[in-house]
Design a protein around this motif. Structure first.
Motif, PDB file in Angstrom:
ATOM      1  N   TYR A   2      -8.088   1.082  24.978  1.00 41.95           N
ATOM      2  CA  TYR A   2      -7.052   1.724  24.174  1.00 41.95           C
ATOM      3  C   TYR A   2      -7.726   2.401  22.981  1.00 41.95           C
ATOM      4  O   TYR A   2      -8.530   1.786  22.287  1.00 41.95           O
ATOM      5  N   VAL A   3      -7.387   3.675  22.763  1.00 43.59           N
ATOM      6  CA  VAL A   3      -8.043   4.471  21.728  1.00 43.59           C
ATOM      7  C   VAL A   3      -6.998   5.111  20.819  1.00 43.59           C
ATOM      8  O   VAL A   3      -5.965   5.591  21.282  1.00 43.59           O
ATOM      9  N   LEU A   4      -7.304   5.099  19.532  1.00 41.07           N
ATOM     10  CA  LEU A   4      -6.489   5.772  18.521  1.00 41.07           C
ATOM     11  C   LEU A   4      -7.425   6.733  17.802  1.00 41.07           C
ATOM     12  O   LEU A   4      -8.475   6.322  17.297  1.00 41.07           O
ATOM     13  N   VAL A   5      -7.084   8.015  17.797  1.00 41.53           N
ATOM     14  CA  VAL A   5      -7.927   9.032  17.172  1.00 41.53           C
ATOM     15  C   VAL A   5      -7.172   9.656  16.002  1.00 41.53           C
ATOM     16  O   VAL A   5      -6.019  10.074  16.152  1.00 41.53           O
ATOM     17  N   VAL A   6      -7.834   9.704  14.859  1.00 51.62           N
ATOM     18  CA  VAL A   6      -7.290  10.293  13.643  1.00 51.62           C
ATOM     19  C   VAL A   6      -8.271  11.379  13.203  1.00 51.62           C
ATOM     20  O   VAL A   6      -9.476  11.126  13.134  1.00 51.62           O
ATOM     21  N   TYR A   7      -7.755  12.570  12.916  1.00 48.48           N
ATOM     22  CA  TYR A   7      -8.669  13.639  12.523  1.00 48.48           C
ATOM     23  C   TYR A   7      -8.170  14.395  11.308  1.00 48.48           C
ATOM     24  O   TYR A   7      -6.978  14.493  11.055  1.00 48.48           O
ATOM     25  N   PHE A  20      -7.505  20.158  22.533  1.00 55.10           N
ATOM     26  CA  PHE A  20      -8.544  19.428  23.264  1.00 55.10           C
ATOM     27  C   PHE A  20      -8.172  17.954  23.417  1.00 55.10           C
ATOM     28  O   PHE A  20      -8.233  17.407  24.517  1.00 55.10           O
ATOM     29  N   LEU A  21      -7.783  17.309  22.331  1.00 54.29           N
ATOM     30  CA  LEU A  21      -7.465  15.889  22.381  1.00 54.29           C
ATOM     31  C   LEU A  21      -6.257  15.591  23.258  1.00 54.29           C
ATOM     32  O   LEU A  21      -6.193  14.539  23.906  1.00 54.29           O
ATOM     33  N   ARG A  22      -5.301  16.502  23.311  1.00 50.28           N
ATOM     34  CA  ARG A  22      -4.107  16.284  24.137  1.00 50.28           C
ATOM     35  C   ARG A  22      -4.419  16.297  25.623  1.00 50.28           C
ATOM     36  O   ARG A  22      -3.608  15.851  26.432  1.00 50.28           O
ATOM     37  N   THR A  23      -5.581  16.788  26.014  1.00 52.73           N
ATOM     38  CA  THR A  23      -5.958  16.726  27.433  1.00 52.73           C
ATOM     39  C   THR A  23      -6.319  15.299  27.835  1.00 52.73           C
ATOM     40  O   THR A  23      -6.318  14.975  29.020  1.00 52.73           O
ATOM     41  N   TYR A  24      -6.593  14.448  26.850  1.00 55.50           N
ATOM     42  CA  TYR A  24      -6.981  13.066  27.127  1.00 55.50           C
ATOM     43  C   TYR A  24      -5.990  12.029  26.579  1.00 55.50           C
ATOM     44  O   TYR A  24      -5.881  10.941  27.116  1.00 55.50           O
ATOM     45  N   LEU A  25      -5.314  12.372  25.482  1.00 54.28           N
ATOM     46  CA  LEU A  25      -4.513  11.386  24.754  1.00 54.28           C
ATOM     47  C   LEU A  25      -3.099  11.899  24.494  1.00 54.28           C
ATOM     48  O   LEU A  25      -2.813  13.076  24.672  1.00 54.28           O
ATOM     49  N   ASN A  26      -2.235  10.996  24.042  1.00 52.99           N
ATOM     50  CA  ASN A  26      -0.860  11.331  23.695  1.00 52.99           C
ATOM     51  C   ASN A  26      -0.749  11.561  22.201  1.00 52.99           C
ATOM     52  O   ASN A  26      -1.142  10.702  21.408  1.00 52.99           O
ATOM     53  N   TRP A  27      -0.176  12.703  21.834  1.00 53.12           N
ATOM     54  CA  TRP A  27       0.031  13.014  20.425  1.00 53.12           C
ATOM     55  C   TRP A  27       1.173  12.158  19.910  1.00 53.12           C
ATOM     56  O   TRP A  27       2.234  12.108  20.522  1.00 53.12           O
ATOM     57  N   ILE A  28       0.967  11.441  18.795  1.00 51.89           N
ATOM     58  CA  ILE A  28       2.028  10.594  18.256  1.00 51.89           C
ATOM     59  C   ILE A  28       2.453  10.998  16.854  1.00 51.89           C
ATOM     60  O   ILE A  28       3.549  10.653  16.422  1.00 51.89           O
ATOM     61  N   GLU A  34      -3.115   8.768  20.656  1.00 55.78           N
ATOM     62  CA  GLU A  34      -3.432   7.463  21.213  1.00 55.78           C
ATOM     63  C   GLU A  34      -3.404   7.516  22.725  1.00 55.78           C
ATOM     64  O   GLU A  34      -2.820   8.424  23.308  1.00 55.78           O
ATOM     65  N   GLY A  35      -4.041   6.524  23.346  1.00 57.63           N
ATOM     66  CA  GLY A  35      -3.981   6.436  24.797  1.00 57.63           C
ATOM     67  C   GLY A  35      -5.076   5.557  25.363  1.00 57.63           C
ATOM     68  O   GLY A  35      -5.919   5.027  24.643  1.00 57.63           O
ATOM     69  N   ARG A  66     -10.203  -3.164  23.377  1.00 53.32           N
ATOM     70  CA  ARG A  66     -10.254  -3.379  24.829  1.00 53.32           C
ATOM     71  C   ARG A  66      -8.880  -3.224  25.470  1.00 53.32           C
ATOM     72  O   ARG A  66      -8.759  -2.703  26.565  1.00 53.32           O
ATOM     73  N   GLU A  67      -7.852  -3.674  24.775  1.00 54.65           N
ATOM     74  CA  GLU A  67      -6.499  -3.573  25.310  1.00 54.65           C
ATOM     75  C   GLU A  67      -5.513  -3.259  24.200  1.00 54.65           C
ATOM     76  O   GLU A  67      -5.669  -3.699  23.063  1.00 54.65           O
ATOM     77  N   LYS A  68      -4.473  -2.505  24.538  1.00 53.01           N
ATOM     78  CA  LYS A  68      -3.458  -2.105  23.574  1.00 53.01           C
ATOM     79  C   LYS A  68      -2.743  -3.320  22.980  1.00 53.01           C
ATOM     80  O   LYS A  68      -2.330  -3.311  21.833  1.00 53.01           O
ATOM     81  N   ARG A  69      -2.631  -4.391  23.758  1.00 54.44           N
ATOM     82  CA  ARG A  69      -1.878  -5.561  23.288  1.00 54.44           C
ATOM     83  C   ARG A  69      -2.510  -6.238  22.078  1.00 54.44           C
ATOM     84  O   ARG A  69      -1.874  -7.037  21.417  1.00 54.44           O
ATOM     85  N   TRP A  70      -3.768  -5.934  21.778  1.00 58.54           N
ATOM     86  CA  TRP A  70      -4.431  -6.544  20.631  1.00 58.54           C
ATOM     87  C   TRP A  70      -4.125  -5.813  19.324  1.00 58.54           C
ATOM     88  O   TRP A  70      -4.552  -6.224  18.257  1.00 58.54           O
ATOM     89  N   LEU A  71      -3.393  -4.738  19.421  1.00 55.62           N
ATOM     90  CA  LEU A  71      -2.978  -3.988  18.232  1.00 55.62           C
ATOM     91  C   LEU A  71      -1.463  -3.995  18.153  1.00 55.62           C
ATOM     92  O   LEU A  71      -0.787  -3.911  19.164  1.00 55.62           O
TER      93      LEU A  71
END
Length: 87
Positions: A2-7, A20-28, A34-35, A66-71
């Motif tokens: 699970y990844v969270l990207v802030v730019y 570019f990031l939206r090709t891999y992740l969901n814009w929140i 995230e994704g 490692r997993e979304k459930r840890w956040l």
């Protein structure tokens, strides 16, 4: 993973970075995505970002677990782009 990207990038690079990031992740939210990504996808994201950003002016932070459930995610106010599962 699970990844969270802030730019925070220069105005001229915002649209290109988001696209570019939206090709891999969901814009929140503005400048936040995230994704779930594999290790190889994370490397592709890092390499792609290195081609887009100016390392002397811009900043990208990648949080991973490692997993979304840890956040836990608590939203105060309106959720800008809810991620719903359609059946």
């Amino acid at each position: 993973m699970y990844v969270l990207v802030v730019y925070d990038v220069g105005e001229k690079r915002v649209a290109k970075t988001l696209k570019f990031l939206r090709t891999y992740l969901n814009w929140i939210q503005n400048s936040v995505l995230e994704g779930e990504l594999t290790e190889s996808q994370i490397l592709k994201v890092k390499n792609g970002l290195n081609k887009i950003i100016n390392p002397y002016e811009d900043s990208v932070i990648i949080f991973s677990s490692r997993e979304k459930r840890w956040l836990s995610k608590n939203i105060i106010g309106r959720e800008k782009n809810p991620i719903d599962n359609f059946v």
